[in-house]
Design a protein around this motif. Structure first.
Motif, PDB file in Angstrom:
ATOM      1  N   ARG A 174     -39.007   6.085  24.510  1.00 38.14           N
ATOM      2  CA  ARG A 174     -37.752   6.614  24.478  1.00 38.14           C
ATOM      3  C   ARG A 174     -37.055   6.416  25.972  1.00 38.14           C
ATOM      4  NH1 ARG A 174     -36.840   9.055  19.864  1.00 38.14           N
ATOM      5  NH2 ARG A 174     -38.480  10.630  19.307  1.00 38.14           N
ATOM      6  N   ALA A 175     -36.031   5.493  25.986  1.00 33.91           N
ATOM      7  CA  ALA A 175     -35.439   5.000  26.856  1.00 33.91           C
ATOM      8  C   ALA A 175     -33.890   4.841  26.542  1.00 33.91           C
ATOM      9  CB  ALA A 175     -35.878   3.837  27.678  1.00 33.91           C
ATOM     10  N   ASN A 176     -33.034   5.460  27.253  1.00 32.03           N
ATOM     11  CA  ASN A 176     -31.615   5.323  26.798  1.00 32.03           C
ATOM     12  C   ASN A 176     -31.051   3.855  26.957  1.00 32.03           C
ATOM     13  OD1 ASN A 176     -28.212   5.622  27.356  1.00 32.03           O
ATOM     14  ND2 ASN A 176     -29.242   7.627  26.331  1.00 32.03           N
ATOM     15  N   GLN A 177     -30.183   3.568  25.822  1.00 32.93           N
ATOM     16  CA  GLN A 177     -29.679   2.300  25.424  1.00 32.93           C
ATOM     17  C   GLN A 177     -29.207   1.478  26.677  1.00 32.93           C
ATOM     18  OE1 GLN A 177     -27.925   2.153  21.603  1.00 32.93           O
ATOM     19  NE2 GLN A 177     -26.122   0.768  22.395  1.00 32.93           N
ATOM     20  N   MET A 178     -28.237   2.562  27.513  1.00 34.54           N
ATOM     21  CA  MET A 178     -27.614   2.105  28.683  1.00 34.54           C
ATOM     22  C   MET A 178     -28.450   1.701  29.711  1.00 34.54           C
ATOM     23  SD  MET A 178     -26.223   5.171  30.625  1.00 34.54           S
ATOM     24  CE  MET A 178     -27.348   6.412  31.624  1.00 34.54           C
ATOM     25  N   TYR A 179     -29.767   1.960  29.793  1.00 32.60           N
ATOM     26  CA  TYR A 179     -30.504   1.372  30.831  1.00 32.60           C
ATOM     27  C   TYR A 179     -31.199   0.221  30.350  1.00 32.60           C
ATOM     28  CZ  TYR A 179     -30.941   6.287  32.474  1.00 32.60           C
ATOM     29  OH  TYR A 179     -30.745   7.574  33.025  1.00 32.60           O
ATOM     30  N   VAL A 180     -31.541   0.070  29.093  1.00 30.46           N
ATOM     31  CA  VAL A 180     -32.166  -1.033  28.310  1.00 30.46           C
ATOM     32  C   VAL A 180     -30.965  -2.516  28.655  1.00 30.46           C
ATOM     33  CG1 VAL A 180     -33.119  -2.034  26.351  1.00 30.46           C
ATOM     34  CG2 VAL A 180     -33.942   0.147  27.335  1.00 30.46           C
ATOM     35  N   GLU A 181     -29.727  -1.848  27.957  1.00 32.69           N
ATOM     36  CA  GLU A 181     -28.837  -3.027  27.946  1.00 32.69           C
ATOM     37  C   GLU A 181     -28.623  -3.618  29.411  1.00 32.69           C
ATOM     38  OE1 GLU A 181     -25.589  -1.250  24.666  1.00 32.69           O
ATOM     39  OE2 GLU A 181     -25.860  -0.231  26.798  1.00 32.69           O
TER      40      GLU A 181
END
Length: 553
Positions: free
Chosen positions: A124-131
């Motif tokens: 679970r890690a928000n997409q914005m952090y991963v992007e």
């Protein structure tokens, strides 16, 4: 058009620099294929979107060597990822679906048996952090050129490839173009490909229209949720239905609700809805908002034509329930990247790139239908006025709600969707007539050596972690597994591959576990970790086998 008119040439142009486009660029880079990524946005990625990087996506990140830094993003390792349902955050807890923390997942992997099938659990890690991480990482890779803030205005396929013209008038010639440019995809429209499927869902709870918002709630966990940590916090009552998803384990949350029409957004009303869900006048800071589309299940009629291909949202639009959308897109490009590399290098036959749509479109139909069905389950939630009463009627209503909510866990335990994609019937898969694929299931993954599915995982050398996973030993091209105590050699297949320039490595997997998982002495694994063929000996014509699995026969 004269050659000198072109400002740049590249094997692949990727339109869309979100997570799917960036994953494609990184997978091409791993194959030593250059690409240019266009995106009209500014790469700030400042609004939360998807929160789930499933087990298959994490396996792809592992192949790229970035699984560990991505696991450092999102929720703290020690925080449980439960899904909790409340009447209000200050009220009754109706139900809780326990989910492990990152620490617990790591311990489970460390103690897994040799045939453990989840080397990289869902994260679970928000997409914005991963992007943001993927952009930083892509900028370090030698084969990737990023052009954020540059809009593609025109796509012109011709006999030799594709010409791309951007809004600055710059033209780039590419051999292939891939649209990862979302639901309004210019690439899809330029190719004349349309969506088919369901556009909406008529229900009160996350149906029709919904609002997603980015919030800072500095006192929620401290004052209302102390000791009741979760990843997803639902408030369900007669007034509102709200889902708050924890982004950082502290005070930042993503909100989803159908209690506010995104077409008539009002920040003050949103604050009132959050306070109603909390049952108290807590401080609320609205950092952003966008429309959220529940119930949609749309799939492009084709995932490619000629030298133009689609992946991610340009190929399929999901209701976000279950977290399948982005993950299906990343699995798309894992399938596509090696085929583009094969086409670029000349060892891929004409049918190889054609197989992309044949293999991935059925998976998209399966996954969009599964997500829509999970979203429909939310419509069964009843919210009688007595739900919050301290009375016999209230206790009865809460018990009924708890019984229903306890059945919704399948959307969070969808390992069958995550790992169970199969390419049965693909023209570049060779299976025997008596090969029977395992049954398809939303919640269960059955490892199988039948060609077409994900190569069953196993831990090698009795170890766990880095370096001991079968997947860490597979080559960048095809890998011939020699399984068990005395498998036959693969010399004929190796010779055929060398003659045609097809990358092929041989990996010996002694011991009974691998032989039992694969059911044969030999197994041919594709670059995307799907099984292309298996047998107890090579076929008499190894050249013909190689031709089929590379799309040349």
């Amino acid at each position: 058009m004269p050659e000198q008119d072109f400002a740049a040439r590249t094997p692949v142009v990727v339109v869309g620099g979100g997570p799917v486009g960036l994953a494609l660029a990184l997978l091409l880079d791993a194959q030593n294929v250059a690409c240019v990524v266009y995106d009209e946005g500014d790469a700030s990625f400042d609004h939360p979107r998807g929160n789930t990087h499933n087990a298959r996506t994490m396996e792809h990140y592992r192949r790229l060597g970035i699984a560990d830094p991505i696991r450092a993003l999102g929720l703290p390792e020690h925080q449980a990822t439960d899904v909790a349902y409340f009447t209000r955050y200050s009220g009754y807890e109706l139900a809780r679906l326990p989910m492990p923390s990152g620490t617990q997942k790591r311990k489970a992997v460390a103690s897994a048996p040799a045939d453990g099938q989840v080397p990289e659990p869902l994260h679970r890690a928000n997409q914005m952090y991963v992007e943001r991480f993927l952009v930083r990482h892509a900028r370090t890779r030698p084969n990737i050129t990023l052009r954020y803030g540059v809009r593609v205005d025109e796509i012109l396929p011709d006999a030799d490839g594709v010409i791309v013209r951007d809004h600055r008038g710059r033209r780039t010639r590419a051999r292939y173009i891939v649209g990862c440019d979302g639901g309004r995809s210019l690439v899809r429209r330029s190719a004349g490909i349309e969506y088919t499927g369901e556009h909406t869902l008529d229900q009160d709870v996350l149906g029709r229209k919904a609002t997603a918002a980015y919030l800072r709630l500095p006192t929620l966990r401290r004052d209302l949720l102390g000791g009741r940590d979760a990843w997803s916090y639902w408030a369900v009552n007669a007034d509102v239905v709200v889902n708050l998803i924890s982004l950082d384990g502290a005070d930042e949350f993503c909100l989803l609700t159908s209690s506010l029409d995104p077409d008539a957004f009002d920040a003050e009303r949103l604050v009132r809805i959050v306070r109603s869900a909390a049952g108290t006048d807590l401080p609320v800071e609205v950092l952003g908002h966008r429309a959220w589309k529940p119930g949609v299940a749309l799939v492009a009629g084709s995932f490619g034509t000629g030298r133009v291909f689609l992946a991610g949202d340009s190929a399929h639009l999901f209701t976000p329930t279950g977290g399948f959308g982005m993950n299906t897109g990343i699995d798309d490009v894992a399938n596509l990247a090696w085929k583009l590399a094969a086409g670029t290098r000349g060892w891929g036959g004409a049918r190889l790139l054609e197989s992309y749509s044949a293999e991935r479109r059925p998976v998209a139909l399966r996954n969009t239908a599964a997500a829509r069905a999970l979203n429909q389950n939310l419509g069964a939630i009843e919210r009688p006025a007595a739900l919050e009463d301290d009375s016999a009627a209230g206790r009865s209503a809460r018990a009924a709600a708890a019984a229903l909510l306890g059945t919704l866990g399948e959307q969070f335990s969808s390992i069958g969707v995550q790992l169970g994609a199969r390419y049965d019937g693909s023209p570049v898969i060779r299976a025997e007539d008596d090969d029977t694929p395992p049954p398809d299931s939303l919640t269960t993954y059955t490892p199988s050596g039948v060609p077409g599915g994900r190569a069953p995982h196993l831990w090698l050398d009795g170890g766990r972690g880095a370096g001991s996973s079968l997947y860490d030993r597979l080559g960048a091209g095809f890998t011939l597994l020699r399984l068990g105590a005395s498998p036959p050699d693969g010399a004929a297949l190796c010779a055929a591959a060398a003659d045609r320039g097809v990358p092929l490595t041989v990996l010996d997997v002694p011991g009974p576990v691998g032989r039992e998982l694969y059911g044969r002495d030999l197994a041919l694994v594709r670059p995307d970790q799907h099984l292309a063929w298996r047998g107890d000996r090579l076929p008499r014509d190894a050249v013909r086998l190689l031709a089929q699995v590379t799309g040349a026969g």
